[in-house]
Design a protein around this motif. Structure first.
Motif, PDB file in Angstrom:
ATOM      1  N   PRO A  26     -14.158 -76.711  75.844  1.00 13.32           N
ATOM      2  CA  PRO A  26     -13.476 -75.590  76.496  1.00 13.32           C
ATOM      3  C   PRO A  26     -14.442 -74.650  77.200  1.00 13.32           C
ATOM      4  N   LYS A  27     -15.738 -74.904  77.076  1.00 11.51           N
ATOM      5  CA  LYS A  27     -16.744 -74.014  77.648  1.00 11.51           C
ATOM      6  C   LYS A  27     -17.089 -74.370  79.092  1.00 11.51           C
ATOM      7  N   LEU A  28     -16.477 -75.425  79.608  1.00 15.92           N
ATOM      8  CA  LEU A  28     -16.746 -75.860  80.979  1.00 15.92           C
ATOM      9  C   LEU A  28     -15.643 -75.397  81.913  1.00 15.92           C
ATOM     10  N   ASN A  29     -16.030 -74.935  83.100  1.00 12.65           N
ATOM     11  CA  ASN A  29     -15.057 -74.556  84.128  1.00 12.65           C
ATOM     12  C   ASN A  29     -14.373 -75.776  84.720  1.00 12.65           C
ATOM     13  N   GLU A  30     -15.137 -76.833  84.911  1.00 10.98           N
ATOM     14  CA  GLU A  30     -14.598 -78.079  85.454  1.00 10.98           C
ATOM     15  C   GLU A  30     -15.301 -79.243  84.786  1.00 10.98           C
ATOM     16  N   PRO A  31     -14.683 -80.401  84.736  1.00  9.40           N
ATOM     17  CA  PRO A  31     -15.260 -81.521  83.989  1.00  9.40           C
ATOM     18  C   PRO A  31     -16.540 -82.044  84.635  1.00  9.40           C
ATOM     19  N   PRO A  32     -17.421 -82.636  83.830  1.00 15.96           N
ATOM     20  CA  PRO A  32     -18.639 -83.232  84.387  1.00 15.96           C
ATOM     21  C   PRO A  32     -18.305 -84.486  85.175  1.00 15.96           C
ATOM     22  N   SER A  33     -19.265 -84.917  85.997  1.00 19.18           N
ATOM     23  CA  SER A  33     -19.069 -86.118  86.808  1.00 19.18           C
ATOM     24  C   SER A  33     -20.370 -86.905  86.866  1.00 19.18           C
ATOM     25  N   PRO A  34     -20.311 -88.172  87.272  1.00 14.82           N
ATOM     26  CA  PRO A  34     -21.546 -88.948  87.412  1.00 14.82           C
ATOM     27  C   PRO A  34     -22.408 -88.396  88.543  1.00 14.82           C
ATOM     28  N   THR A  35     -23.709 -88.423  88.377  1.00 11.46           N
ATOM     29  CA  THR A  35     -24.588 -88.116  89.494  1.00 11.46           C
ATOM     30  C   THR A  35     -24.483 -89.250  90.513  1.00 11.46           C
ATOM     31  N   PRO A  36     -24.716 -88.960  91.785  1.00 12.42           N
ATOM     32  CA  PRO A  36     -24.466 -89.997  92.800  1.00 12.42           C
ATOM     33  C   PRO A  36     -25.468 -91.142  92.821  1.00 12.42           C
ATOM     34  N   TYR A  37     -26.692 -90.951  92.316  1.00 12.19           N
ATOM     35  CA  TYR A  37     -27.718 -91.974  92.502  1.00 12.19           C
ATOM     36  C   TYR A  37     -28.328 -92.490  91.196  1.00 12.19           C
ATOM     37  N   ALA A  38     -28.589 -91.641  90.235  1.00 12.62           N
ATOM     38  CA  ALA A  38     -29.163 -92.087  88.969  1.00 12.62           C
ATOM     39  C   ALA A  38     -28.074 -92.728  88.116  1.00 12.62           C
ATOM     40  N   SER A  39     -28.324 -93.918  87.629  1.00 12.56           N
ATOM     41  CA  SER A  39     -27.281 -94.709  86.981  1.00 12.56           C
ATOM     42  C   SER A  39     -26.789 -94.120  85.665  1.00 12.56           C
ATOM     43  N   ASN A  40     -27.579 -93.265  85.022  1.00 12.16           N
ATOM     44  CA  ASN A  40     -27.162 -92.678  83.750  1.00 12.16           C
ATOM     45  C   ASN A  40     -27.031 -91.162  83.827  1.00 12.16           C
ATOM     46  N   GLY A  41     -26.984 -90.625  85.031  1.00  9.64           N
ATOM     47  CA  GLY A  41     -26.931 -89.186  85.207  1.00  9.64           C
ATOM     48  C   GLY A  41     -25.530 -88.607  85.118  1.00  9.64           C
ATOM     49  N   VAL A  42     -25.434 -87.397  84.593  1.00  9.59           N
ATOM     50  CA  VAL A  42     -24.186 -86.653  84.481  1.00  9.59           C
ATOM     51  C   VAL A  42     -24.424 -85.269  85.070  1.00  9.59           C
ATOM     52  N   ARG A  43     -23.492 -84.794  85.878  1.00  7.42           N
ATOM     53  CA  ARG A  43     -23.681 -83.507  86.562  1.00  7.42           C
ATOM     54  C   ARG A  43     -22.593 -82.513  86.172  1.00  7.42           C
ATOM     55  N   ILE A  44     -23.041 -81.296  85.837  1.00  4.27           N
ATOM     56  CA  ILE A  44     -22.145 -80.186  85.548  1.00  4.27           C
ATOM     57  C   ILE A  44     -22.385 -79.120  86.613  1.00  4.27           C
ATOM     58  N   PRO A  45     -21.398 -78.815  87.441  1.00  2.00           N
ATOM     59  CA  PRO A  45     -21.605 -77.873  88.546  1.00  2.00           C
ATOM     60  C   PRO A  45     -21.983 -76.477  88.050  1.00  2.00           C
ATOM     61  N   TRP A  46     -22.769 -75.790  88.847  1.00  2.00           N
ATOM     62  CA  TRP A  46     -23.120 -74.402  88.552  1.00  2.00           C
ATOM     63  C   TRP A  46     -21.875 -73.533  88.714  1.00  2.00           C
ATOM     64  N   ALA A  47     -21.714 -72.553  87.847  1.00  2.00           N
ATOM     65  CA  ALA A  47     -20.585 -71.628  87.923  1.00  2.00           C
ATOM     66  C   ALA A  47     -21.104 -70.206  87.763  1.00  2.00           C
ATOM     67  N   GLN A  48     -20.759 -69.338  88.697  1.00  2.00           N
ATOM     68  CA  GLN A  48     -21.246 -67.958  88.644  1.00  2.00           C
ATOM     69  C   GLN A  48     -20.744 -67.262  87.382  1.00  2.00           C
ATOM     70  N   GLY A  49     -21.683 -66.601  86.706  1.00  2.00           N
ATOM     71  CA  GLY A  49     -21.331 -65.859  85.508  1.00  2.00           C
ATOM     72  C   GLY A  49     -21.094 -66.709  84.287  1.00  2.00           C
ATOM     73  N   ARG A  50     -21.343 -68.012  84.373  1.00  2.06           N
ATOM     74  CA  ARG A  50     -21.097 -68.911  83.238  1.00  2.06           C
ATOM     75  C   ARG A  50     -22.331 -69.781  82.997  1.00  2.06           C
ATOM     76  N   THR A  51     -22.755 -69.854  81.764  1.00  2.19           N
ATOM     77  CA  THR A  51     -23.832 -70.748  81.362  1.00  2.19           C
ATOM     78  C   THR A  51     -23.293 -71.689  80.294  1.00  2.19           C
ATOM     79  N   PHE A  52     -23.428 -72.984  80.514  1.00  5.18           N
ATOM     80  CA  PHE A  52     -22.893 -73.955  79.569  1.00  5.18           C
ATOM     81  C   PHE A  52     -23.873 -74.131  78.405  1.00  5.18           C
ATOM     82  N   PRO A  53     -23.457 -73.832  77.173  1.00  6.10           N
ATOM     83  CA  PRO A  53     -24.345 -73.948  76.002  1.00  6.10           C
ATOM     84  C   PRO A  53     -24.460 -75.389  75.512  1.00  6.10           C
TER      85      PRO A  53
END
Length: 425
Positions: free
Chosen positions: A177-204
């Motif tokens: 529940p601490k994420l503004n939007e769900p994570p997604s795969p990074t476009p190039y690294a095969s094992n990468g996961v990306r969490i977008p930056w959100a103003q005023g929010r830091t994901f613990p």
């Protein structure tokens, strides 16, 4: 706290930094300790304002016609975070803790100022003394590349394939529940996961059970790609000689599937302190930590035995300005010269470890040619037994005379340079 009070807090913090050469994070922390009434949301937004002001400091000063913390903060709000001029002005009224409302000149600037006629270093928000380096690296695109280095970075993770996989990590984090939007795969690294930056929010992320279980590590996609380019495979002998906290050691160990052996070393043994715990959490069983020794060379027995020697060289960190925007304004020419000396020392330490036919990987998180292709060329001028190896990177990038350069504008990750050198004799 209201919006105006947060702006004033950011202005006060930035004012203390004008005469102090220290990280902005320290100044923010000091302010928070002396203003304990500020809530968590206040702290997050004030931090974003301080770092935003430093991200876009020069372009804000150009547009606002003033080079001071007030102009930087309002410039960040207006052109960095997209607040309307009327919103900024209104936030200053009916709040005794807010800065004074905009003057007529400031109001006009907030409403209609542009960067027309601004030089490249202003449009790109990087130090003027680095313009020649940026011109060498990027030519006419240097302002756009600099601007991309000012944009807040996403949080990138690497799924640890020794314990999990990318789909499982995404599914586990997607339930938070601490994420503004769900994570997604990074476009190039095969094992990468990306969490977008959100103003005023830091994901613990460190409190997530999936992290505690060792399912992922925080690692920028560019760093992940650098590890993949090394060609490390199961059964190989690999040395990571500038291991630091061990991020790339962990990535290389995962590529090796716990088969073969990887040796982690750093000339500053204190930097290796977190690595044992990280290796255990990640389930790495094929790593040895080689701390520096006073009486003998900790790497002597590895000479001419390594299939891959990875040099994550000390550098200015110019490729990571998205994450530490204050560092670009604290950087000085003498620091660049010092880093260049340290890079040659690191390469000289690494070269004897490579076996004939083995590979020496040189990596920096920099976009400056002086510490990238120039550093490799200087090394090759002194070590005739090595030759450049072409690299195939399945992602947009710059091809250099030696090696490849990733950037936020081209690749969407931090600025990473990677070169591969094969020992021929």
């Amino acid at each position: 706290m209201r919006h105006g009070a947060r702006q004033q807090a950011a202005i006060e913090i930035l004012s203390t930094l004008e005469n102090q050469r220290r990280p902005a994070s320290d100044a923010v922390k000091d302010w928070m300790l002396s203003h304990r009434f500020a809530g968590s949301k206040d702290r997050a937004e004030i931090g974003d304002l301080v770092f935003g002001a430093l991200r876009w400091k020069q372009s804000s000063a150009w547009r606002m016609g003033a080079d001071d913390p007030r102009a930087w903060v309002w410039g960040a709000l207006r052109w960095g975070f997209g607040r309307e001029a009327e919103w900024i002005e209104q936030s200053c009224y009916d709040d005794p803790h807010a800065p004074p409302p905009p003057t007529e000149a400031e109001r006009a600037a907030l409403s209609g100022a542009t960067l027309d006629g601004a030089p490249a270093h202003v449009r790109g928000d990087y130090p003027e003394w680095l313009d020649a380096s940026f011109a060498r690296a990027f030519g006419d695109a240097r302002a756009e590349e600099g601007a991309a280095l000012a944009v807040p970075a996403s949080l990138d993770l690497r799924a640890n394939t020794l314990k999990s996989d990318r789909d499982r990590v995404i599914a586990a984090l997607g339930e938070s529940p601490k994420l503004n939007e769900p994570p997604s795969p990074t476009p190039y690294a095969s094992n990468g996961v990306r969490i977008p930056w959100a103003q005023g929010r830091t994901f613990p992320w460190a409190t997530e059970q999936s992290f505690v279980k060792g399912w992922f590590e925080v690692q920028d996609e560019g760093s992940q790609l650098a590890a993949l380019l090394s060609g490390a495979e199961p059964g190989m002998q690999v040395a990571d000689v500038c291991a630091g906290g061990g991020g790339k050691t962990l990535a290389l160990a995962a590529l090796m599937q716990n088969k073969g052996q990887i040796f982690a070393h750093d000339v500053d043994g204190r930097r290796l302190a977190p690595l044992k715990e990280r290796l255990d959490r990640a389930g790495v069983r094929n790593a040895q930590i080689r701390a520096p020794m006073r009486t003998k060379d900790a790497l002597e027995d590895l000479r001419e035995r390594m299939d891959v020697v990875f040099v994550d060289a000390p550098c200015t960190g110019s490729g990571t300005w998205r994450r530490s925007p204050d560092s670009k304004w604290r950087l000085r020419p003498n620091a660049l010269l010092k880093r260049r000396d340290e890079q040659q020392q690191a390469l000289a330490m690494a070269a004897p470890l490579v076996k004939p036919g083995g590979r020496l990987m040189y990596v920096t998180c920099s976009v400056l040619p002086e510490e990238n292709e120039d550093a490799v060329a200087a090394f090759l001028g002194s070590y005739a037994g090595f030759a450049p190896v072409g690299l195939t990177l399945d992602a947009p990038h710059y091809v250099r005379t030696i090696g490849v350069q990733m950037t936020p504008l081209k690749t969407g990750c931090d600025g990473f340079y990677v070169a591969a050198l094969q020992r021929t004799a």
